[in-house]
Motif scaffolding. Structure first.
Motif, short mmCIF file in Angstrom:
data_model
loop_
_atom_site.label_atom_id
_atom_site.label_comp_id
_atom_site.label_asym_id
_atom_site.label_seq_id
_atom_site.Cartn_x
_atom_site.Cartn_y
_atom_site.Cartn_z
N VAL A 180 63.55 46.60 58.44
CA VAL A 180 63.36 44.99 57.54
C VAL A 180 64.33 44.15 58.61
O VAL A 180 65.14 44.30 59.10
CB VAL A 180 64.16 45.13 56.21
CG1 VAL A 180 64.01 43.62 55.69
CG2 VAL A 180 63.13 46.23 55.46
N ARG A 181 63.59 42.86 58.48
CA ARG A 181 64.47 41.93 58.93
C ARG A 181 65.85 41.62 58.61
O ARG A 181 65.70 41.57 57.22
CB ARG A 181 63.58 40.38 59.34
CG ARG A 181 62.13 40.43 59.78
CD ARG A 181 61.61 38.99 59.73
NE ARG A 181 60.12 38.94 60.27
CZ ARG A 181 59.96 38.56 61.39
NH1 ARG A 181 60.63 38.38 62.27
NH2 ARG A 181 58.62 38.57 61.69
N PRO A 182 66.82 41.32 59.58
CA PRO A 182 68.13 41.11 58.73
C PRO A 182 68.23 40.09 57.71
O PRO A 182 68.91 40.18 56.72
CB PRO A 182 68.86 40.82 59.92
CG PRO A 182 68.07 41.57 61.23
CD PRO A 182 66.71 41.56 60.86
N SER A 183 67.52 39.00 58.00
CA SER A 183 67.65 37.81 57.08
C SER A 183 66.89 38.14 55.83
O SER A 183 67.20 37.22 54.98
CB SER A 183 67.12 36.42 57.80
OG SER A 183 65.67 36.83 58.04
N TYR A 184 66.34 38.96 55.74
CA TYR A 184 65.42 39.43 54.36
C TYR A 184 66.25 40.72 53.71
O TYR A 184 65.76 41.21 52.62
CB TYR A 184 64.05 39.72 54.50
CG TYR A 184 63.40 38.18 54.82
CD1 TYR A 184 62.62 37.57 53.85
CD2 TYR A 184 63.16 37.66 56.11
CE1 TYR A 184 61.96 36.47 54.06
CE2 TYR A 184 62.55 36.45 56.35
CZ TYR A 184 61.78 36.20 55.31
OH TYR A 184 61.40 34.89 55.56
N ARG A 185 67.20 41.41 54.42
CA ARG A 185 67.43 42.64 53.61
C ARG A 185 68.27 42.47 52.28
O ARG A 185 68.23 43.68 51.49
CB ARG A 185 68.67 43.11 54.77
CG ARG A 185 67.84 43.72 55.96
CD ARG A 185 68.71 44.51 56.88
NE ARG A 185 68.10 44.58 58.28
CZ ARG A 185 68.56 45.04 59.43
NH1 ARG A 185 69.79 45.28 59.59
NH2 ARG A 185 67.72 45.30 60.11
#
Length: 225
Positions: A120-125
């Motif tokens: 998962v993209r870090p900014s959406y975790r």
């Protein structure tokens, strides 16, 4: 059968509409971009997905190729293959189990869905997308009447405790909630159960090359079907 689910996800202050679905060829660049963002340098770029691997995923086992999309952007993915698993001989490496991510060893008659990767993209975790992807794959296990979902988890905080704890002691403390590990604690929250510690599971300094096999058993599995 293509998978598609729409749901709202929350990060504590805002909600977003998410779509979990089977990924396709048109998604390849987005999937690679997710890995690029999730595993930046010094992580070697040659270990990100490439087109040949992704091509195999959607052609050999599309049921095991899921992505999550928000605002038209792919923000996470999860990939699996089918295999036979013998609990009496659990030792293996990630490379052996997944054919180095190419899944050419996918067995259509296998009764275990083996997790190749979840990302998962870090900014959406903070939206909990990893857990939603995991539960979507549980639904696939039920739909296909498979016995279990299985995968090896990294133990990225083990190196912080390795001078004081054995790997067995570390796993016990993580399972008991006395120590937090970002991967194993996440998998426990997803309902996965630890079954075996594997030496030399993958080349990973933080985990001292260990992996923890964790499974989710299908409560509806029937070997009569």
């Amino acid at each position: 059968m293509a998978y598609r689910k729409e749901l709202f996800v929350w990060n504590g202050s805002e909600n977003k509409k998410a779509v979990i679905r089977t990924y396709e060829k048109k998604d390849f660049e987005g999937l690679i971009d997710v890995q690029r963002e999730a595993f930046p340098p010094p992580f070697p770029s040659e270990l990100w997905w490439d087109h040949d691997q992704l091509h195999n995923h959607i052609h050999l086992f599309p049921d095991g190729a899921l992505c999550v999309e928000i605002d038209g952007i792919i923000v996470g993915s999860m990939t699996g293959l089918l295999t036979d698993f013998d609990p009496n001989e659990p030792d293996h490496t990630w490379s052996e189990a997944t054919d180095n991510g190419y899944i050419a060893n996918h067995n259509p008659n296998g009764k275990t869905l083996y997790v190749v990767d979840i990302c998962v993209r870090p900014s959406y975790r903070k939206f909990g997308l990893g857990k939603w992807l995991m539960h979507a794959m549980y639904e696939t296990v039920i739909q296909l009447n498979l016995e279990r979902l299985l995968g090896g988890g990294r133990l990225p905080y083990f190196h912080r405790y390795a001078d004081a704890l054995t790997i067995e002691e570390y796993v016990e403390k993580v399972v008991a909630g006395e120590v937090f590990d970002p991967v194993i604690s996440f998998l426990l929250r997803c309902g996965r159960m630890p079954i075996h510690i594997v030496k030399n599971y993958l080349e990973d300094e933080e985990s001292h090359n260990y992996g923890l096999l964790m499974e989710w058993k299908n409560p509806f599995y029937s070997d009569q079907r």
